[in-house]
Design a protein around this motif. Structure first.
Motif, PDB file in Angstrom:
ATOM      1  N   ILE A   3       0.834  -1.201   0.000  1.00 45.33           N
ATOM      2  CA  ILE A   3       0.000   0.000   0.000  1.00 45.33           C
ATOM      3  C   ILE A   3       0.866   1.248   0.000  1.00 45.33           C
ATOM      4  O   ILE A   3       1.765   1.391   0.830  1.00 45.33           O
ATOM      5  CB  ILE A   3      -0.937   0.019   1.232  1.00 45.33           C
ATOM      6  N   ASP A   4       0.599   2.132  -0.962  1.00 44.29           N
ATOM      7  CA  ASP A   4       1.198   3.460  -0.988  1.00 44.29           C
ATOM      8  C   ASP A   4       0.118   4.475  -0.667  1.00 44.29           C
ATOM      9  O   ASP A   4      -1.048   4.289  -1.033  1.00 44.29           O
ATOM     10  CB  ASP A   4       1.813   3.766  -2.356  1.00 44.29           C
ATOM     11  N   ARG A   5       0.500   5.565  -0.027  1.00 41.44           N
ATOM     12  CA  ARG A   5      -0.500   6.567   0.338  1.00 41.44           C
ATOM     13  C   ARG A   5       0.087   7.963   0.261  1.00 41.44           C
ATOM     14  O   ARG A   5       1.260   8.183   0.537  1.00 41.44           O
ATOM     15  CB  ARG A   5      -1.053   6.289   1.732  1.00 41.44           C
ATOM     16  N   ASP A   6      -0.740   8.893  -0.161  1.00 40.31           N
ATOM     17  CA  ASP A   6      -0.394  10.314  -0.181  1.00 40.31           C
ATOM     18  C   ASP A   6      -1.647  11.073   0.258  1.00 40.31           C
ATOM     19  O   ASP A   6      -2.486  11.456  -0.565  1.00 40.31           O
ATOM     20  CB  ASP A   6       0.062  10.737  -1.576  1.00 40.31           C
ATOM     21  N   ILE A   7      -1.775  11.276   1.564  1.00 43.66           N
ATOM     22  CA  ILE A   7      -3.006  11.822   2.147  1.00 43.66           C
ATOM     23  C   ILE A   7      -2.663  13.062   2.963  1.00 43.66           C
ATOM     24  O   ILE A   7      -1.968  12.956   3.985  1.00 43.66           O
ATOM     25  CB  ILE A   7      -3.702  10.782   3.050  1.00 43.66           C
ATOM     26  N   PRO A   8      -3.125  14.231   2.550  1.00 42.69           N
ATOM     27  CA  PRO A   8      -2.892  15.443   3.355  1.00 42.69           C
ATOM     28  C   PRO A   8      -3.581  15.340   4.709  1.00 42.69           C
ATOM     29  O   PRO A   8      -4.534  14.583   4.898  1.00 42.69           O
ATOM     30  CB  PRO A   8      -3.496  16.563   2.504  1.00 42.69           C
ATOM     31  N   ASP A   9      -3.101  16.116   5.657  1.00 46.66           N
ATOM     32  CA  ASP A   9      -3.716  16.134   6.982  1.00 46.66           C
ATOM     33  C   ASP A   9      -5.007  16.948   6.981  1.00 46.66           C
ATOM     34  O   ASP A   9      -5.113  17.970   6.306  1.00 46.66           O
ATOM     35  CB  ASP A   9      -2.746  16.739   8.007  1.00 46.66           C
ATOM     36  N   GLU A  10      -5.956  16.477   7.762  1.00 48.38           N
ATOM     37  CA  GLU A  10      -7.154  17.249   8.085  1.00 48.38           C
ATOM     38  C   GLU A  10      -7.919  17.757   6.863  1.00 48.38           C
ATOM     39  O   GLU A  10      -8.150  18.942   6.697  1.00 48.38           O
ATOM     40  CB  GLU A  10      -6.800  18.431   9.005  1.00 48.38           C
ATOM     41  N   VAL A  11      -8.281  16.865   5.976  1.00 51.05           N
ATOM     42  CA  VAL A  11      -9.173  17.207   4.864  1.00 51.05           C
ATOM     43  C   VAL A  11     -10.590  16.837   5.280  1.00 51.05           C
ATOM     44  O   VAL A  11     -10.888  15.665   5.547  1.00 51.05           O
ATOM     45  CB  VAL A  11      -8.785  16.475   3.568  1.00 51.05           C
ATOM     46  N   TYR A  12     -11.471  17.824   5.336  1.00 52.58           N
ATOM     47  CA  TYR A  12     -12.849  17.603   5.774  1.00 52.58           C
ATOM     48  C   TYR A  12     -13.797  17.738   4.580  1.00 52.58           C
ATOM     49  O   TYR A  12     -13.695  18.691   3.801  1.00 52.58           O
ATOM     50  CB  TYR A  12     -13.246  18.607   6.849  1.00 52.58           C
ATOM     51  N   VAL A  13     -14.723  16.796   4.462  1.00 46.31           N
ATOM     52  CA  VAL A  13     -15.731  16.830   3.409  1.00 46.31           C
ATOM     53  C   VAL A  13     -17.114  16.830   4.045  1.00 46.31           C
ATOM     54  O   VAL A  13     -17.281  16.479   5.221  1.00 46.31           O
ATOM     55  CB  VAL A  13     -15.598  15.629   2.448  1.00 46.31           C
TER      56      VAL A  13
END
Length: 352
Positions: A234-244
């Motif tokens: 698993i690779d991941r590129d997830i910014p912090d604190e993204v709210y939808v």
């Protein structure tokens, strides 16, 4: 419209004749013109305006009938007056007739329009009541189907799985393999029933959106995916604190999207990449895998209930599609081929 043009033309011609001095004028005449002119103008533009209103064409004959009734009533009445009390000159005799036709026609058109609007509002109210009743019946049916799946079908699948497990312990060879197949299919049936129940639940309730931490929820689902499939890279590129703008069902959207990437991947080293990018008003979740790709024959119907791809595979994507719609977002198959596929889900960012 033609009657209005004719009556406005008659009024203008009468004004010109009287202004020329050949026919005497006075306060009664000007009172007659000023009181009838608005009605004549309304008749002239009424047809144009009616076509751009919310009155359907099926009401036009009724509007015309009421308008003509008004013209004939007042026009006929003032024709009798004009003939009975005939004045000197044809113009003076026609003035009350012109006034009656203008006021009668304009009033009739206005009343007809208001009547047509009232009828449409009543019909709209009736349709809304029918729609509400149908929605209530549909909700009751969904609740019944949900209960039926939970109490009857799901229990039956669990019983089949239990008996198959018992048979596996007492059988050998091909018979044991057959019992294992029964147990595997029963478990698969349980998963499918759970997905169908989830779809019924999502269709039968009104969503309540609030700011939801997409970043944290996606990381948690990737951790769960790794626990279920330790062989997956698993690779991941997830910014912090993204709210939808979503609710707790977003967890199901992400889990089905990730499970879809690995469940039917025959590669010796399955690989999944999860990436989140943010624009001014949306967050895009990009899930990439190294699977065999989506068959071209089903790509156009990939997110439709009727698509014939692998049942379990299709249900997972259907859930993702329904939940994306629930959040006013969208999902698409961005790329696919023998080296893998990319699914992208776009969701609106939370406003607070």
């Amino acid at each position: 419209m033609g009657f209005g043009v004719g009556l406005v033309g008659v009024s203008l011609a009468e004004i010109l004749l009287r202004m020329s001095g050949r026919i005497p004028t006075g306060i009664p005449f000007w009172a007659s013109v000023t009181t009838s002119a608005p009605f004549a103008l309304y008749l002239m533009i009424g047809g144009y305006w009616l076509k751009r209103s919310d009155v359907p064409e099926v009401r036009y004959p009724r509007v015309l009938a009421i308008t003509m009734t008004g013209m004939m009533f007042l026009g006929g009445f003032f024709t009798i007056i004009g003939v009975t009390f005939r004045q000197v000159g044809i113009v003076q005799t026609l003035s009350p007739i012109r006034w009656g036709l203008s006021v009668g026609g304009g009033s009739g058109l206005l009343l007809a329009f208001l009547n047509a609007q009232r009828i449409e509002k009543e019909l709209a109210s009736e349709r809304e009541l029918i729609r509400s009743a149908e929605l209530e019946e549909r909700r009751e049916l969904l609740n019944y189907l949900n209960a039926l799946l939970r109490h009857e079908v799901l229990n039956t699948a669990n019983v089949i799985e239990g008996y198959a497990t018992g048979l596996m312990e007492s059988l050998d060879g091909d018979e044991k393999d057959n019992a294992a197949t029964i147990r595997r299919q029963a478990r698969e049936l349980t998963v499918i029933i759970d997905d169908v129940r989830f779809l019924l639940r999502a269709a039968g309730e009104n969503p309540s959106m609030e700011p939801t931490n997409l970043s944290r929820m996606l990381r948690d689902e990737l951790t769960s995916l790794q626990d279920r499939h330790p062989e997956v890279d698993i690779d991941r590129d997830i910014p912090d604190e993204v709210y939808v703008a979503a609710d707790l069902m977003l967890k199901r959207l992400l889990s089905n999207l990730l499970e879809n990437a690995v469940e039917h991947n025959p590669d010796e080293r399955p690989w999944v990449s999860a990436e989140v990018s943010v624009t001014d008003d949306t967050a895009a979740v990009r899930i990439e895998d190294n699977g065999p790709g989506v068959p071209e024959t089903v790509q156009s119907d990939l997110f439709k209930p009727a698509q014939k791809w692998d049942d379990r595979h299709g249900l997972g994507l259907l859930i993702v599609k329904r939940l994306a719609n629930r959040y006013d977002g969208r999902i698409e198959l961005t790329e696919t081929g023998p080296d893998g596929s990319v699914f992208t889900v776009e969701l609106p960012l939370a406003t607070t």
